[in-house]
Design an enzyme around this catalytic site. Structure first.
Site, PDB file in Angstrom:
ATOM      1  N   ASP A  61       0.854  -1.197   0.000  1.00  0.00           N
ATOM      2  CA  ASP A  61       0.000   0.000   0.000  1.00  0.00           C
ATOM      3  C   ASP A  61       0.884   1.238   0.000  1.00  0.00           C
ATOM      4  O   ASP A  61       1.175   1.803   1.053  1.00  0.00           O
ATOM      5  CB  ASP A  61      -0.901  -0.048   1.242  1.00  0.00           C
ATOM      6  N   LYS A  63       0.336   3.990  -2.234  1.00  0.00           N
ATOM      7  CA  LYS A  63      -0.423   5.181  -2.675  1.00  0.00           C
ATOM      8  C   LYS A  63       0.477   6.144  -3.454  1.00  0.00           C
ATOM      9  O   LYS A  63       0.604   7.323  -3.126  1.00  0.00           O
ATOM     10  CB  LYS A  63      -1.055   5.889  -1.481  1.00  0.00           C
ATOM     11  N   LEU A  64       1.061   5.641  -4.523  1.00  0.00           N
ATOM     12  CA  LEU A  64       2.018   6.449  -5.289  1.00  0.00           C
ATOM     13  C   LEU A  64       1.331   7.581  -6.057  1.00  0.00           C
ATOM     14  O   LEU A  64       0.208   7.419  -6.554  1.00  0.00           O
ATOM     15  CB  LEU A  64       2.767   5.555  -6.287  1.00  0.00           C
ATOM     16  N   PHE A  65       2.019   8.701  -6.144  1.00  0.00           N
ATOM     17  CA  PHE A  65       1.540   9.828  -6.954  1.00  0.00           C
ATOM     18  C   PHE A  65       2.757  10.616  -7.428  1.00  0.00           C
ATOM     19  O   PHE A  65       3.584  11.030  -6.615  1.00  0.00           O
ATOM     20  CB  PHE A  65       0.621  10.738  -6.136  1.00  0.00           C
ATOM     21  N   ILE A  67       4.768  12.318 -11.469  1.00  0.00           N
ATOM     22  CA  ILE A  67       4.639  12.418 -12.925  1.00  0.00           C
ATOM     23  C   ILE A  67       4.680  11.008 -13.504  1.00  0.00           C
ATOM     24  O   ILE A  67       5.204  10.069 -12.874  1.00  0.00           O
ATOM     25  CB  ILE A  67       5.747  13.300 -13.549  1.00  0.00           C
ATOM     26  N   THR A 116     -10.357   7.875   2.568  1.00  0.00           N
ATOM     27  CA  THR A 116     -11.554   7.777   3.407  1.00  0.00           C
ATOM     28  C   THR A 116     -11.500   8.718   4.613  1.00  0.00           C
ATOM     29  O   THR A 116     -12.516   8.950   5.251  1.00  0.00           O
ATOM     30  CB  THR A 116     -11.749   6.332   3.893  1.00  0.00           C
TER      31      THR A 116
HETATM   32  O1  C5P Z   1      -6.636  -0.577  11.697  1.00  0.00           O
HETATM   33  P1  C5P Z   1      -7.559  -0.443  10.525  1.00  0.00           P
HETATM   34  O2  C5P Z   1      -8.429  -1.656  10.297  1.00  0.00           O
HETATM   35  O3  C5P Z   1      -8.342   0.852  10.543  1.00  0.00           O
HETATM   36  O4  C5P Z   1      -6.566  -0.388   9.274  1.00  0.00           O
HETATM   37  C1  C5P Z   1      -6.995  -0.098   7.968  1.00  0.00           C
HETATM   38  C2  C5P Z   1      -5.830  -0.107   7.041  1.00  0.00           C
HETATM   39  O5  C5P Z   1      -6.244   0.312   5.753  1.00  0.00           O
HETATM   40  C3  C5P Z   1      -4.691   0.835   7.434  1.00  0.00           C
HETATM   41  O6  C5P Z   1      -3.484   0.221   6.998  1.00  0.00           O
HETATM   42  C4  C5P Z   1      -4.946   2.080   6.624  1.00  0.00           C
HETATM   43  O7  C5P Z   1      -3.759   2.768   6.312  1.00  0.00           O
HETATM   44  C5  C5P Z   1      -5.539   1.480   5.351  1.00  0.00           C
HETATM   45  N1  C5P Z   1      -6.372   2.387   4.584  1.00  0.00           N
HETATM   46  C6  C5P Z   1      -7.480   3.034   5.087  1.00  0.00           C
HETATM   47  N2  C5P Z   1      -8.210   3.878   4.309  1.00  0.00           N
HETATM   48  C7  C5P Z   1      -7.869   4.081   3.046  1.00  0.00           C
HETATM   49  C8  C5P Z   1      -6.769   3.421   2.502  1.00  0.00           C
HETATM   50  C9  C5P Z   1      -6.035   2.565   3.306  1.00  0.00           C
HETATM   51  O8  C5P Z   1      -7.822   2.844   6.243  1.00  0.00           O
HETATM   52  N3  C5P Z   1      -8.596   4.884   2.281  1.00  0.00           N
END
Ligand code: C5P
Length: 230
Positions: A61, A63-65, A67, A116
């Site tokens: 995970d 989440k690259l951004f 060019i 989120t």
């Molecule tokens: O501990 P928890 O169940 O909240 O962990 C959720 C995981 O999902 C974490 O690693 C968090 O960084 C990741 N995540 C997130 N919401 C996003 C993208 C990734 O909670 N939109």
């Protein structure tokens, strides 16, 4: 066979702690997410070890951004690690470049639509165009799919809406923000139970704290797996 609909987020400080947790979970869990928090703690080495020594599936995970040229180079390098899922931001130029970098490898590119943790006020501060967050999420998901994304990351409360998009046919929806009934929310705001997230169209759920922060992580994981089976 493990039920790979459950992905456990290894949000522990370093590879050693990650390895300890995966040993506790043993054969019950077959899919792990390694994120930015563990990058400097041996995250890539752990990913490699879990994959090659234990046959686990790995979701990196990042989440690259950036060019397009930089994304393509970064993804081409990461694709050497035999990863299963990699996240990039859902901007079409990023997704297209990531798909180019991953070409010829089985690694799936998942697009982040809108984080989120962001609400409308955060989007205003970031100068993101007007509109309700769910509408913008659906629009970004559609554009990411058009650009070639193999799937998207979405809150469980957005899963049904994304699943209904024509562009989502055959694509993956992966939802963090999943909480078994009665467990602490932490900083997650828009949550659903594991069964609800799957019923709403998620292919995989990502669960972190309810498992790794539990007194008995294996029992916590098994309860979630039982809920998914039910
Ligand atoms: O501990 P928890 O169940 O909240 O962990 C959720 C995981 O999902 C974490 O690693 C968090 O960084 C990741 N995540 C997130 N919401 C996003 C993208 C990734 O909670 N939109």
């Amino acid at each position: 066979m493990t039920d790979d609909r459950l992905i456990v987020a290894l949000d522990v400080p370093d590879a050693l702690a990650g390895l300890k947790l995966t040993e506790q979970l043993g054969d019950a869990v077959g899919f792990y997410k390694i994120g930015l928090g563990m990058l400097t703690g041996g995250g890539l080495a752990l990913a490699n070890e879990l994959k090659t020594e234990q046959g686990k599936r790995i979701f990196l995970d990042m989440k690259l951004f950036d060019i397009g040229a930089t994304i393509e180079a970064a993804v081409r390098g990461l694709a050497q690690f035999d990863l299963d899922f990699l996240t990039v931001h859902g901007d079409p130029h990023v997704v297209r470049a990531a798909k180019e970098g991953a070409s010829g490898k089985p690694m799936k590119i998942l697009a982040v639509t809108i984080l989120t943790s962001l609400d409308r006020a955060d989007l205003d501060a970031g100068m993101i165009k007007q509109g309700d967050v769910p509408d913008l999420v659906a629009e970004r998901a559609g554009r990411a799919f058009d650009a070639g994304a193999d799937g998207v990351i979405a809150s469980p409360q957005e899963a049904a809406m994304i699943r209904a998009l024509p562009e989502a046919a055959g694509r993956l929806i992966v939802t963090p923000g999943v909480r078994p009934a009665g467990s602490a929310l932490g900083d997650q705001k828009r949550v659903a139970t594991p069964a609800q997230a799957i019923a709403d169209g998620a292919d995989h759920i990502v669960v972190g704290r309810p498992i790794w922060a539990a007194q008995d992580p294996l029992t916590a994981a098994e309860a979630i797996l039982a809920e998914l089976r039910g």
